[in-house]
Design a protein around this motif. Structure first.
Motif, PDB file in Angstrom:
ATOM      1  N   GLY A 101       0.816  -1.214   0.000  1.00  0.00           N
ATOM      2  CA  GLY A 101       0.000   0.000   0.000  1.00  0.00           C
ATOM      3  C   GLY A 101       0.845   1.256   0.000  1.00  0.00           C
ATOM      4  O   GLY A 101       2.011   1.244  -0.402  1.00  0.00           O
ATOM      5  N   ILE A 102       0.243   2.336   0.473  1.00  0.00           N
ATOM      6  CA  ILE A 102       0.891   3.653   0.473  1.00  0.00           C
ATOM      7  C   ILE A 102       1.112   4.096   1.911  1.00  0.00           C
ATOM      8  O   ILE A 102       0.213   4.002   2.752  1.00  0.00           O
ATOM      9  CB  ILE A 102       0.026   4.691  -0.256  1.00  0.00           C
ATOM     10  CG1 ILE A 102      -0.311   4.207  -1.673  1.00  0.00           C
ATOM     11  CG2 ILE A 102       0.743   6.029  -0.335  1.00  0.00           C
ATOM     12  CD1 ILE A 102      -1.317   5.094  -2.390  1.00  0.00           C
ATOM     13  N   ARG A 103       2.306   4.586   2.169  1.00  0.00           N
ATOM     14  CA  ARG A 103       2.649   5.079   3.498  1.00  0.00           C
ATOM     15  C   ARG A 103       3.095   6.523   3.393  1.00  0.00           C
ATOM     16  O   ARG A 103       3.913   6.881   2.532  1.00  0.00           O
ATOM     17  CB  ARG A 103       3.768   4.239   4.101  1.00  0.00           C
ATOM     18  CG  ARG A 103       4.260   4.760   5.454  1.00  0.00           C
ATOM     19  CD  ARG A 103       5.556   4.102   5.866  1.00  0.00           C
ATOM     20  NE  ARG A 103       6.156   4.763   7.014  1.00  0.00           N
ATOM     21  CZ  ARG A 103       7.456   4.802   7.269  1.00  0.00           C
ATOM     22  NH1 ARG A 103       8.314   4.207   6.449  1.00  0.00           N
ATOM     23  NH2 ARG A 103       7.910   5.411   8.339  1.00  0.00           N
ATOM     24  N   PHE A 104       2.572   7.387   4.279  1.00  0.00           N
ATOM     25  CA  PHE A 104       2.934   8.798   4.329  1.00  0.00           C
ATOM     26  C   PHE A 104       3.781   9.039   5.581  1.00  0.00           C
ATOM     27  O   PHE A 104       3.409   8.627   6.677  1.00  0.00           O
ATOM     28  CB  PHE A 104       1.679   9.669   4.395  1.00  0.00           C
ATOM     29  CG  PHE A 104       0.808   9.584   3.177  1.00  0.00           C
ATOM     30  CD1 PHE A 104       0.909  10.516   2.157  1.00  0.00           C
ATOM     31  CD2 PHE A 104      -0.119   8.557   3.049  1.00  0.00           C
ATOM     32  CE1 PHE A 104       0.101  10.437   1.034  1.00  0.00           C
ATOM     33  CE2 PHE A 104      -0.933   8.465   1.927  1.00  0.00           C
ATOM     34  CZ  PHE A 104      -0.815   9.411   0.914  1.00  0.00           C
ATOM     35  N   TYR A 105       4.893   9.719   5.407  1.00  0.00           N
ATOM     36  CA  TYR A 105       5.714  10.089   6.558  1.00  0.00           C
ATOM     37  C   TYR A 105       6.542  11.305   6.193  1.00  0.00           C
ATOM     38  O   TYR A 105       6.621  11.713   5.034  1.00  0.00           O
ATOM     39  CB  TYR A 105       6.606   8.928   7.001  1.00  0.00           C
ATOM     40  CG  TYR A 105       7.645   8.487   5.986  1.00  0.00           C
ATOM     41  CD1 TYR A 105       8.980   8.902   6.095  1.00  0.00           C
ATOM     42  CD2 TYR A 105       7.314   7.630   4.938  1.00  0.00           C
ATOM     43  CE1 TYR A 105       9.931   8.484   5.175  1.00  0.00           C
ATOM     44  CE2 TYR A 105       8.253   7.206   4.025  1.00  0.00           C
ATOM     45  CZ  TYR A 105       9.573   7.640   4.145  1.00  0.00           C
ATOM     46  OH  TYR A 105      10.521   7.224   3.237  1.00  0.00           O
ATOM     47  N   GLU A 106       7.141  11.921   7.185  1.00  0.00           N
ATOM     48  CA  GLU A 106       7.956  13.104   6.907  1.00  0.00           C
ATOM     49  C   GLU A 106       9.404  12.870   7.295  1.00  0.00           C
ATOM     50  O   GLU A 106       9.728  11.997   8.104  1.00  0.00           O
ATOM     51  CB  GLU A 106       7.408  14.333   7.624  1.00  0.00           C
ATOM     52  CG  GLU A 106       7.715  14.439   9.102  1.00  0.00           C
ATOM     53  CD  GLU A 106       7.495  15.855   9.622  1.00  0.00           C
ATOM     54  OE1 GLU A 106       8.369  16.722   9.411  1.00  0.00           O
ATOM     55  OE2 GLU A 106       6.453  16.086  10.263  1.00  0.00           O
ATOM     56  N   THR A 107      10.258  13.666   6.685  1.00  0.00           N
ATOM     57  CA  THR A 107      11.681  13.611   6.973  1.00  0.00           C
ATOM     58  C   THR A 107      12.261  15.011   6.882  1.00  0.00           C
ATOM     59  O   THR A 107      11.665  15.897   6.254  1.00  0.00           O
ATOM     60  CB  THR A 107      12.406  12.684   5.969  1.00  0.00           C
ATOM     61  OG1 THR A 107      13.800  12.671   6.261  1.00  0.00           O
ATOM     62  CG2 THR A 107      12.198  13.165   4.539  1.00  0.00           C
ATOM     63  N   SER A 108      13.391  15.207   7.524  1.00  0.00           N
ATOM     64  CA  SER A 108      14.071  16.501   7.454  1.00  0.00           C
ATOM     65  C   SER A 108      15.178  16.484   6.404  1.00  0.00           C
ATOM     66  O   SER A 108      15.889  17.473   6.231  1.00  0.00           O
ATOM     67  CB  SER A 108      14.663  16.864   8.827  1.00  0.00           C
ATOM     68  OG  SER A 108      15.589  15.863   9.241  1.00  0.00           O
ATOM     69  N   GLU A 109      15.316  15.359   5.715  1.00  0.00           N
ATOM     70  CA  GLU A 109      16.371  15.220   4.717  1.00  0.00           C
ATOM     71  C   GLU A 109      15.769  15.163   3.322  1.00  0.00           C
ATOM     72  O   GLU A 109      14.819  14.418   3.064  1.00  0.00           O
ATOM     73  CB  GLU A 109      17.188  13.949   4.976  1.00  0.00           C
ATOM     74  CG  GLU A 109      17.915  13.948   6.306  1.00  0.00           C
ATOM     75  CD  GLU A 109      18.711  12.677   6.519  1.00  0.00           C
ATOM     76  OE1 GLU A 109      18.673  11.796   5.615  1.00  0.00           O
ATOM     77  OE2 GLU A 109      19.354  12.555   7.566  1.00  0.00           O
ATOM     78  N   ARG A 110      16.345  15.933   2.436  1.00  0.00           N
ATOM     79  CA  ARG A 110      15.871  15.946   1.060  1.00  0.00           C
ATOM     80  C   ARG A 110      16.491  14.794   0.277  1.00  0.00           C
ATOM     81  O   ARG A 110      17.688  14.515   0.399  1.00  0.00           O
ATOM     82  CB  ARG A 110      16.222  17.275   0.393  1.00  0.00           C
ATOM     83  CG  ARG A 110      15.661  17.419  -1.012  1.00  0.00           C
ATOM     84  CD  ARG A 110      15.861  18.814  -1.535  1.00  0.00           C
ATOM     85  NE  ARG A 110      15.233  18.968  -2.842  1.00  0.00           N
ATOM     86  CZ  ARG A 110      15.163  20.107  -3.507  1.00  0.00           C
ATOM     87  NH1 ARG A 110      15.676  21.209  -2.966  1.00  0.00           N
ATOM     88  NH2 ARG A 110      14.577  20.161  -4.695  1.00  0.00           N
ATOM     89  N   MET A 111      15.682  14.134  -0.525  1.00  0.00           N
ATOM     90  CA  MET A 111      16.181  13.034  -1.345  1.00  0.00           C
ATOM     91  C   MET A 111      17.046  13.586  -2.472  1.00  0.00           C
ATOM     92  O   MET A 111      16.865  14.717  -2.913  1.00  0.00           O
ATOM     93  CB  MET A 111      15.009  12.245  -1.961  1.00  0.00           C
ATOM     94  CG  MET A 111      14.196  11.473  -0.983  1.00  0.00           C
ATOM     95  SD  MET A 111      13.055  10.260  -1.788  1.00  0.00           S
ATOM     96  CE  MET A 111      12.469  11.123  -3.237  1.00  0.00           C
ATOM     97  N   PRO A 112      17.959  12.781  -2.975  1.00  0.00           N
ATOM     98  CA  PRO A 112      18.720  13.186  -4.161  1.00  0.00           C
ATOM     99  C   PRO A 112      17.769  13.401  -5.331  1.00  0.00           C
ATOM    100  O   PRO A 112      16.693  12.795  -5.404  1.00  0.00           O
ATOM    101  CB  PRO A 112      19.644  11.984  -4.414  1.00  0.00           C
ATOM    102  CG  PRO A 112      19.702  11.262  -3.116  1.00  0.00           C
ATOM    103  CD  PRO A 112      18.374  11.474  -2.459  1.00  0.00           C
ATOM    104  N   THR A 113      18.158  14.275  -6.240  1.00  0.00           N
ATOM    105  CA  THR A 113      17.325  14.546  -7.409  1.00  0.00           C
ATOM    106  C   THR A 113      17.112  13.273  -8.210  1.00  0.00           C
ATOM    107  O   THR A 113      18.046  12.544  -8.517  1.00  0.00           O
ATOM    108  CB  THR A 113      17.991  15.607  -8.306  1.00  0.00           C
ATOM    109  OG1 THR A 113      18.182  16.803  -7.545  1.00  0.00           O
ATOM    110  CG2 THR A 113      17.122  15.911  -9.520  1.00  0.00           C
ATOM    111  N   GLY A 114      15.855  13.000  -8.498  1.00  0.00           N
ATOM    112  CA  GLY A 114      15.516  11.797  -9.260  1.00  0.00           C
ATOM    113  C   GLY A 114      14.616  12.150 -10.425  1.00  0.00           C
ATOM    114  O   GLY A 114      14.838  13.141 -11.115  1.00  0.00           O
ATOM    115  N   HIS A 115      13.571  11.388 -10.609  1.00  0.00           N
ATOM    116  CA  HIS A 115      12.605  11.648 -11.665  1.00  0.00           C
ATOM    117  C   HIS A 115      11.526  12.590 -11.130  1.00  0.00           C
ATOM    118  O   HIS A 115      11.181  12.559  -9.954  1.00  0.00           O
ATOM    119  CB  HIS A 115      11.975  10.340 -12.143  1.00  0.00           C
ATOM    120  CG  HIS A 115      12.978   9.344 -12.650  1.00  0.00           C
ATOM    121  ND1 HIS A 115      13.554   9.444 -13.900  1.00  0.00           N
ATOM    122  CD2 HIS A 115      13.501   8.241 -12.084  1.00  0.00           C
ATOM    123  CE1 HIS A 115      14.395   8.432 -14.072  1.00  0.00           C
ATOM    124  NE2 HIS A 115      14.383   7.692 -12.979  1.00  0.00           N
TER     125      HIS A 115
END
Length: 253
Positions: A101-115
């Protein structure tokens, strides 16, 4: 409900019960206090909801907004990330999609640039019916690109991508329950998967969203307020019942 019945009660009561004026004032206070427990329960439900952590401001006269995000793909899992969705600085919303399924959560770290992926954030009712139906009924194999959907229904122009992409719809029009839809394109125009986020309480769906705009101390104080409202509600219950009966008689006339 007793709050609405007070004046009807006064109309039905004999004049001796309404004299002196002090008795009338006391009666009004007691009857009105019966609403406090219900109001407090609703206030708690609204306050603890994770919907308060999201930026739901209406801009440009629109009831929705479209935001760009990033997508990373790993075996068995894809993760979308969006900024400027949660209130406050350095907060990123992650949306993880797996076979479970789908999970929502937050983080303080930005992901590397992707698509590049897109979020349609519905802040006020209602999503255009044609757009809602097209997204809702997407299925693997459909030959329509994310760019076409965004341009046709939301006047949002993007360059069609040949690589992975996704469109996430998050519906914030109900302050108590959340609904969402996620369509995923592995490449080009062909839809590869579609999923719906559970239309249930924010507290369940968004349980991994941090308490930043909300205060647990304030919430505890709201629960403590029951210690006052419940006893008052019990004491005034005969008056509330009287008000209900008077109101019923008034409606029957």
């Amino acid at each position: 409900m007793a709050c609405h019945f007070f004046f009807q009660v006064c109309h039905e009561m004999p004049i001796w019960f309404m004299y002196p004026r002090l008795s009338l004032v006391v009666l009004a206070v007691l009857v009105s206090s019966g609403c406090l427990t219900t109001k407090n329960s609703k206030a708690i439900q609204h306050y603890r909801s994770a919907v308060n952590e999201f930026d739901r401001r209406l801009t440009d006269g629109k009831n929705y907004r479209v935001l760009k995000g990033e997508l990373t793909v790993q075996p068995g899992k894809s993760t979308l990330q969006f900024g400027d969705v949660l209130l406050g600085a350095n907060r990123w919303l992650n949306v993880e999609s797996t076979f479970e399924g789908i999970r929502f959560y937050e983080t303080s770290e930005r992901m590397p640039t992707g698509h590049t992926v897109y979020l349609i954030q519905q802040n006020a009712c209602c999503l255009e019916d044609a757009a809602f139906r097209q997204i809702l009924f997407l299925k693997p194999g459909d030959n329509v690109s994310a760019a076409e959907i965004l341009q046709k229904h939301f006047q949002y122009n993007v360059v069609a991508s040949e690589g992975p992409s996704a469109v996430l719809v998050m519906d914030f029009t109900n302050i108590y329950s959340f609904g969402g839809m996620l369509a995923y394109w592995r490449e080009g125009r062909q839809v590869t998967s579609f999923a719906q986020a559970p239309a249930t309480d924010y507290e369940i769906v968004m349980r991994d969203i941090a308490w930043r705009e909300r205060s647990r101390l304030n919430l505890a104080a709201m629960y403590a307020w029951y210690g006052i409202t419940v006893p008052i509600d019990i004491v005034t219950s005969p008056l509330q019942l009287l008000g209900l009966l008077a109101y019923g008689n008034g409606m029957a006339k």
